[in-house]
Design an enzyme around this catalytic site. Structure first.
Site, short mmCIF file in Angstrom:
data_model
loop_
_atom_site.label_atom_id
_atom_site.label_comp_id
_atom_site.label_asym_id
_atom_site.label_seq_id
_atom_site.Cartn_x
_atom_site.Cartn_y
_atom_site.Cartn_z
N LYS A 22 -4.83 4.13 12.23
CA LYS A 22 -4.35 5.27 11.43
C LYS A 22 -5.21 5.50 10.20
O LYS A 22 -5.62 6.62 9.92
CB LYS A 22 -2.90 5.02 11.02
CG LYS A 22 -2.42 5.85 9.86
CD LYS A 22 -1.03 5.39 9.41
CE LYS A 22 -0.63 5.94 8.07
NZ LYS A 22 -1.23 5.25 6.91
N ASN A 23 -5.49 4.44 9.45
CA ASN A 23 -6.18 4.66 8.17
C ASN A 23 -7.68 4.89 8.35
O ASN A 23 -8.35 5.31 7.41
CB ASN A 23 -5.87 3.52 7.19
CG ASN A 23 -4.42 3.62 6.70
OD1 ASN A 23 -3.77 4.65 6.87
ND2 ASN A 23 -3.92 2.54 6.14
N CYS A 117 3.80 8.14 1.51
CA CYS A 117 4.90 7.20 1.27
C CYS A 117 5.12 6.99 -0.22
O CYS A 117 4.16 6.94 -0.99
CB CYS A 117 4.59 5.86 1.93
SG CYS A 117 4.68 5.91 3.73
N ARG A 122 1.01 6.60 -7.61
CA ARG A 122 -0.26 6.34 -6.90
C ARG A 122 -1.34 7.27 -7.46
O ARG A 122 -1.64 8.32 -6.86
CB ARG A 122 -0.07 6.53 -5.39
CG ARG A 122 0.94 5.56 -4.80
CD ARG A 122 1.24 5.86 -3.33
NE ARG A 122 0.19 5.42 -2.43
CZ ARG A 122 0.22 5.60 -1.11
NH1 ARG A 122 1.25 6.20 -0.55
NH2 ARG A 122 -0.77 5.17 -0.35
N ASP A 306 0.00 -3.61 3.56
CA ASP A 306 0.68 -2.85 4.63
C ASP A 306 1.39 -3.77 5.63
O ASP A 306 2.07 -3.28 6.54
CB ASP A 306 -0.32 -1.94 5.36
CG ASP A 306 -0.89 -0.88 4.43
OD1 ASP A 306 -0.30 -0.64 3.36
OD2 ASP A 306 -1.94 -0.30 4.76
N ARG A 399 4.82 8.28 11.65
CA ARG A 399 3.55 8.55 10.95
C ARG A 399 2.47 7.57 11.37
O ARG A 399 1.28 7.89 11.26
CB ARG A 399 3.75 8.43 9.44
CG ARG A 399 4.54 9.57 8.84
CD ARG A 399 4.44 9.56 7.33
NE ARG A 399 3.04 9.35 6.97
CZ ARG A 399 2.63 8.81 5.83
NH1 ARG A 399 3.49 8.47 4.93
NH2 ARG A 399 1.34 8.65 5.59
N1 EPU Z 1 -5.07 3.45 -7.60
C1 EPU Z 1 -5.32 3.96 -8.85
N2 EPU Z 1 -6.27 4.94 -8.97
C2 EPU Z 1 -6.96 5.42 -7.91
C3 EPU Z 1 -6.70 4.91 -6.63
C4 EPU Z 1 -5.75 3.91 -6.51
O1 EPU Z 1 -4.71 3.54 -9.83
O2 EPU Z 1 -7.78 6.33 -8.10
C5 EPU Z 1 -4.05 2.37 -7.47
C6 EPU Z 1 -2.67 2.97 -7.13
O3 EPU Z 1 -1.70 2.21 -7.76
C7 EPU Z 1 -2.54 2.76 -5.64
C8 EPU Z 1 -3.31 1.43 -5.44
O4 EPU Z 1 -4.36 1.47 -6.43
O5 EPU Z 1 -1.20 2.67 -5.24
C9 EPU Z 1 -3.95 1.26 -4.09
O6 EPU Z 1 -4.77 2.40 -3.88
P1 EPU Z 1 -5.83 2.56 -2.73
O7 EPU Z 1 -6.68 3.71 -3.10
O8 EPU Z 1 -6.49 1.26 -2.41
O9 EPU Z 1 -4.91 2.93 -1.54
P2 EPU Z 1 -4.59 4.35 -0.93
O10 EPU Z 1 -5.87 5.05 -0.60
O11 EPU Z 1 -3.58 5.05 -1.73
C10 EPU Z 1 -4.69 3.23 1.43
C11 EPU Z 1 -3.82 3.27 2.66
C12 EPU Z 1 -2.50 2.59 2.36
C13 EPU Z 1 -2.78 1.14 1.95
C14 EPU Z 1 -3.77 1.10 0.78
C15 EPU Z 1 -4.20 -0.31 0.41
C16 EPU Z 1 -4.57 5.30 3.69
C17 EPU Z 1 -4.26 6.69 4.05
N3 EPU Z 1 -3.61 4.66 3.01
O12 EPU Z 1 -3.92 3.89 0.42
O13 EPU Z 1 -1.81 2.58 3.60
O14 EPU Z 1 -1.58 0.54 1.53
O15 EPU Z 1 -4.94 1.85 1.11
O16 EPU Z 1 -4.78 -0.95 1.51
O17 EPU Z 1 -5.61 4.77 4.03
C18 EPU Z 1 0.08 2.46 4.98
O18 EPU Z 1 -0.70 2.58 5.95
O19 EPU Z 1 1.29 2.17 5.10
C19 EPU Z 1 -0.44 2.67 3.63
C20 EPU Z 1 0.34 2.87 2.57
#
Ligand code: EPU
Length: 430
Positions: A22-23, A117, A122, A306, A399
């Site tokens: 998915k990701n 989610c 975030r 995750d 999802r």
């Molecule tokens: N964060 C910031 N600033 C940023 C980006 C992130 O402060 O510019 C903080 C936030 O607190 C955020 C955390 O860092 O919650 C993690 O952010 P990251 O960018 O690493 O994750 P993401 O892109 O929001 C992706 C996955 C998530 C997974 C995380 C960590 C996708 C679409 N989503 O989220 O997947 O938990 O990386 O591995 O790739 C899931 O699949 O259930 C899911 C939530």
């Protein structure tokens, strides 16, 4: 309202095939915009996040053709707009990848803020910082639309304050056609980052170092169509591993990359579960009560956030007290309230959960608060030796898990989806 109904307490036995990640596909589908050509993508998971993303591509003017249930052809030569509305982004966090991809193609993107989610606040400040360092002006209008534009993008060093998955991928998308060299430092190392880099390189980009914390991207003028197969989903595989460990039984989990599962394997072994690794499968053998273990989620190669809710279910029925710390997202323990309704004994203090293992869980009506919370409810339901578990909000589970009810039923689970069959999601949009 759809529900998943489980009568638990039955061991899982047999084999299950894992779908595409998915990701990874979340970033690869928007990346096709950069090709202005036809991309054929195989091993696409049939999940609702893919349906939404293909819907966005269609609305931008891409032509999409479903070749079979898990293969799609996308022609992005006729993409004619850089705008994505709130209606289209509200379901998914990963809709933010359209900013990087459209900026990379047009030097312009107007994309509504992402949904996804609810795991606490975030922010996307690191994405924006990266775009700005490449020369884009970025503004957020009325807290709702991200507007980014650049006369031309120029490669630059980008140091990420945190190893953000989303920011790393988004900067890669914007940088592949920028002039000169971009160096992302403190980059995320997740398997889907490597998969995105491989996909971009197959389209003619020059991305090196993905999988380490320094990624170098030398901008190219032209990219082209390609044929590509997405990696298997690490988290779907991990979810079935933990399900087999918690419910007991003997399950072969096929079409996986065992290296991506090492942190999950290590924790299951600490709990006394037998994990056998083969070239592209892992086998889980489990009987009797698991042992306690403590864990802290970390960016890859650490234990993935995750997988935290699923693992908490296993530890909820383990012998002894386990400590779980999850600091990746602001708040990823909301689902604990549902587990306590099933008899779990868990206390949450901020980013730490203390889990006192109980002998067994009992079935109850519960909610899937988010995608992985939903996975945790499935495992809890399979594990509960008495009562029936009814899970509401199954749209969250859809999802990220292809055909989860059919896959679990084939392993011997007593599980039903009430009110509607699992749809062929891609067929609805292509
Ligand atoms: N964060 C910031 N600033 C940023 C980006 C992130 O402060 O510019 C903080 C936030 O607190 C955020 C955390 O860092 O919650 C993690 O952010 P990251 O960018 O690493 O994750 P993401 O892109 O929001 C992706 C996955 C998530 C997974 C995380 C960590 C996708 C679409 N989503 O989220 O997947 O938990 O990386 O591995 O790739 C899931 O699949 O259930 C899911 C939530």
């Amino acid at each position: 309202m759809e529900k998943i109904v489980i009568n638990g307490g039955k061991p899982l036995c047999g084999a299950v095939n894992i779908s595409g990640a998915k990701n990874a596909i979340a970033a690869i589908l928007p990346a096709t915009i950069l090709a202005q050509d036809v991309c054929r993508i195989e091993n696409i998971p049939n999940i609702s996040d893919v349906t939404y993303t293909v819907g966005i591509l269609n609305s931008l003017g891409a032509e999409t053709k479903l070749i079979n249930r898990n293969t799609i052809e996308i022609d992005t030569s006729k993409v004619h707009t850089y705008m994505v509305s709130h209606e289209q982004t509200k379901h998914m966090r990963a809709s933010y990848y359209f900013i990087g991809a459209l900026l990379g193609r047009y030097g312009r993107a107007r994309v509504a803020m992402p949904g996804g989610c609810n795991l606490g606040v975030r922010p996307i400040d690191q994405h924006i910082k990266g775009f700005e360092l490449l020369g884009a002006s970025v503004s957020i209008e009325e807290n709702a639309i991200i507007d980014a534009h650049a006369a031309s993008l120029t490669g630059s060093p980008v140091y990420l304050d945190i190893a953000s998955v989303g920011a790393t991928a988004n900067v890669m998308l914007a940088a592949v056609k920028a002039k000169g060299l971009t160096i992302i430092e403190n980059a995320a190392k997740e398997p889907h980052i490597v998969d995105l880099a491989n996909f971009l390189n197959t389209m003619g980009a020059d991305v090196r170092g993905a999988g380490t914390d320094v990624i170098k991207i030398r901008g190219v003028e032209l990219m082209h169509g390609c044929s590509y197969a997405v990696i298997p989903d690490q988290i779907e595989a991990g979810t079935y591993m933990v399900a087999a460990a918690a419910a007991g039984g003997d399950v072969l989990i096929q079409n996986v990359i065992p290296k991506h599962l090492e942190s999950i394997t290590a924790k299951l072994q600490e709990c006394g579960i037998t994990v056998e690794e083969y070239d592209d499968s892992v086998r889980i053998l489990s009987n009797g009560r698991p042992q306690k273990c403590s864990l802290k989620t970390m960016p890859h190669p650490g234990f993935p956030t995750d997988m935290q809710p699923q693992m908490t279910v296993l530890l909820a029925i383990a012998e002894g007290t386990s400590y779980i710390s999850d600091g990746v997202h602001e708040n990823r323990f909301r689902y604990v309230e549902q587990l306590t309704r099933m008899g779990a004994s868990i206390k949450v203090d901020g980013k730490l959960a203390v889990v006192e293992g109980v002998e067994q869980l009992k079935g109850a009506p519960v909610l899937a608060d988010d995608l992985r919370a939903g996975a945790a409810m499935l495992i809890a339901g399979l594990t509960a030796v008495s009562g029936t578990t009814e899970i509401e909000n199954v749209q969250y589970i859809d999802r990220g898990y292809e055909d989860v009810v059919a896959k679990l039923r084939a392993l011997g689970a007593d599980i039903t989806r009430v009110y509607a069959p699992e749809p062929n999601r891609l067929a609805k949009v292509v």
